[in-house]
Design a protein around this motif. Structure first.
Motif, short mmCIF file in Angstrom:
data_model
loop_
_atom_site.label_atom_id
_atom_site.label_comp_id
_atom_site.label_asym_id
_atom_site.label_seq_id
_atom_site.Cartn_x
_atom_site.Cartn_y
_atom_site.Cartn_z
N TRP A 33 0.79 -1.23 0.00
CA TRP A 33 0.00 0.00 0.00
C TRP A 33 0.82 1.28 0.00
CZ3 TRP A 33 0.20 3.71 3.66
CH2 TRP A 33 0.59 3.37 4.95
N PRO A 34 1.98 1.37 0.67
CA PRO A 34 2.73 2.63 0.53
C PRO A 34 3.19 2.88 -0.90
CG PRO A 34 3.47 1.40 2.47
CD PRO A 34 2.62 0.47 1.66
N GLY A 35 3.45 1.81 -1.66
CA GLY A 35 3.82 1.97 -3.05
C GLY A 35 2.66 2.41 -3.91
N VAL A 36 1.47 1.89 -3.60
CA VAL A 36 0.26 2.36 -4.29
C VAL A 36 0.06 3.84 -4.03
CG1 VAL A 36 -2.25 2.12 -4.41
CG2 VAL A 36 -0.82 0.07 -4.18
N LEU A 131 -0.45 14.32 11.37
CA LEU A 131 -0.47 12.92 11.77
C LEU A 131 -1.78 12.25 11.36
CD1 LEU A 131 0.61 10.46 13.36
CD2 LEU A 131 -0.31 11.53 15.43
N LEU A 132 -1.65 11.10 10.70
CA LEU A 132 -2.79 10.27 10.34
C LEU A 132 -2.67 8.94 11.08
CD1 LEU A 132 -5.30 9.53 8.66
CD2 LEU A 132 -3.74 8.81 6.82
N ILE A 133 -3.60 8.67 11.98
CA ILE A 133 -3.62 7.41 12.71
C ILE A 133 -4.56 6.45 12.00
CG2 ILE A 133 -4.27 6.31 14.88
CD1 ILE A 133 -3.43 8.87 16.32
N GLY A 200 -4.04 1.71 -0.04
CA GLY A 200 -3.12 2.69 -0.61
C GLY A 200 -3.84 3.86 -1.26
N GLU A 201 -4.92 3.56 -1.96
CA GLU A 201 -5.70 4.62 -2.60
C GLU A 201 -6.36 5.51 -1.55
OE1 GLU A 201 -6.88 2.01 -6.61
OE2 GLU A 201 -8.39 2.43 -5.07
N ALA A 202 -6.93 4.91 -0.52
CA ALA A 202 -7.60 5.68 0.52
C ALA A 202 -6.62 6.54 1.31
CB ALA A 202 -8.36 4.74 1.47
N THR A 203 -5.46 5.98 1.61
CA THR A 203 -4.45 6.73 2.36
C THR A 203 -3.91 7.88 1.52
OG1 THR A 203 -3.85 4.68 3.49
CG2 THR A 203 -2.35 6.53 3.71
N ALA A 204 -3.69 7.64 0.25
CA ALA A 204 -3.22 8.72 -0.64
C ALA A 204 -4.21 9.87 -0.66
CB ALA A 204 -2.99 8.17 -2.05
N ALA A 205 -5.49 9.55 -0.78
CA ALA A 205 -6.51 10.60 -0.82
C ALA A 205 -6.51 11.40 0.48
CB ALA A 205 -7.88 9.98 -1.07
N ARG A 206 -6.37 10.71 1.60
CA ARG A 206 -6.38 11.41 2.88
C ARG A 206 -5.14 12.27 3.05
NH1 ARG A 206 -9.07 10.55 7.69
NH2 ARG A 206 -10.69 9.72 6.33
#
Length: 218
Positions: A33-36, A131-133, A200-206
């Motif tokens: 996911w970090p790569g996504v 910070l994102l938890i 990965g997609e959700a984290t990128a958007a956030r």
């Protein structure tokens, strides 16, 4: 260039669902996911992957090694990668191992301590990192890892509101991964390729939202 640090455990590292002891595979950089997230964020972002299989929040693991304690490494990690714009903190699943006997409130307390360390670490003259938890999805007792996490299912289901409360305390953002993905039915702990893509997609958007950037659709 903006910097985002992903500090987590085997699901940040990219461990696939494990078939048995000694299964040390790792998803490639494009799959985990970090790569996504890296692909979506683009060249204006540097993504630092700090995932370690077995990492806990603040607990020494006398079987796998005390270095698995995230508290022992976090401050050094923050200083070595600063200045940071965003930190994604995703830990807690390994705290559910039966040998720790930690109730969900104590797991969340570990996240609270790590968030406090993050807030107290100077950011090389830059504004404090956002910070994102990330709250982990509930686990399942299946496969060879089931006995190791005995009693952990109910605890894992109680973590989300506790993590969200910690995020509010520290003025952090919160992402409930359990509303997005589920653990694999193979080992009950790790994510398959599709789950990595979704997370990965959700984290990128956030992260884009937190940085004040326009969200890039995928």
């Amino acid at each position: 260039m903006k910097n985002v640090l992903c500090f987590g455990d085997s699901n940040t590292y990219g461990t696939p669902p494990m078939s048995g002891p000694g299964d040390e595979r790792r998803f490639d950089a494009k799959t985990r996911w970090p790569g996504v997230m890296r692909k979506i964020l683009g060249h204006s972002w540097h993504v630092v992957e700090e995932g370690l299989p077995g990492r806990t929040t603040i607990r020494d693991d006398l079987i796998e090694g005390t270095f698995k304690n995230g508290r022992r490494y976090l401050a050094a990690c923050l200083e070595s990668h600063r200045p940071l714009d965003v930190i994604v903190l995703g830990l807690g699943t390994n705290d559910l191992k039966a040998r720790f006997g930690a109730p969900p409130e104590d797991v969340a307390a570990g996240i609270d301590i790590l968030a406090s360390i993050i807030r107290a670490t100077p950011n090389l003259g830059a504004p404090p990192a956002k910070l994102l938890i990330v709250g982990p999805p509930p686990i399942r007792l299946v496969g060879f890892l089931g006995a190791m996490f005995a009693g952990g299912v109910e605890k894992s289901m109680a973590l989300s509101p506790l993590y969200e409360a910690v995020a509010r305390k520290h003025g952090a953002d919160f992402l409930d991964a359990g509303k997005l993905v589920a653990v694999s039915p193979v080992d009950g702990i790790h994510y398959d390729e599709q789950a990595h893509r979704i997370l990965g997609e959700a984290t990128a958007a956030r992260v884009q939202e937190m940085a004040g950037e326009k969200t890039i659709s995928v």
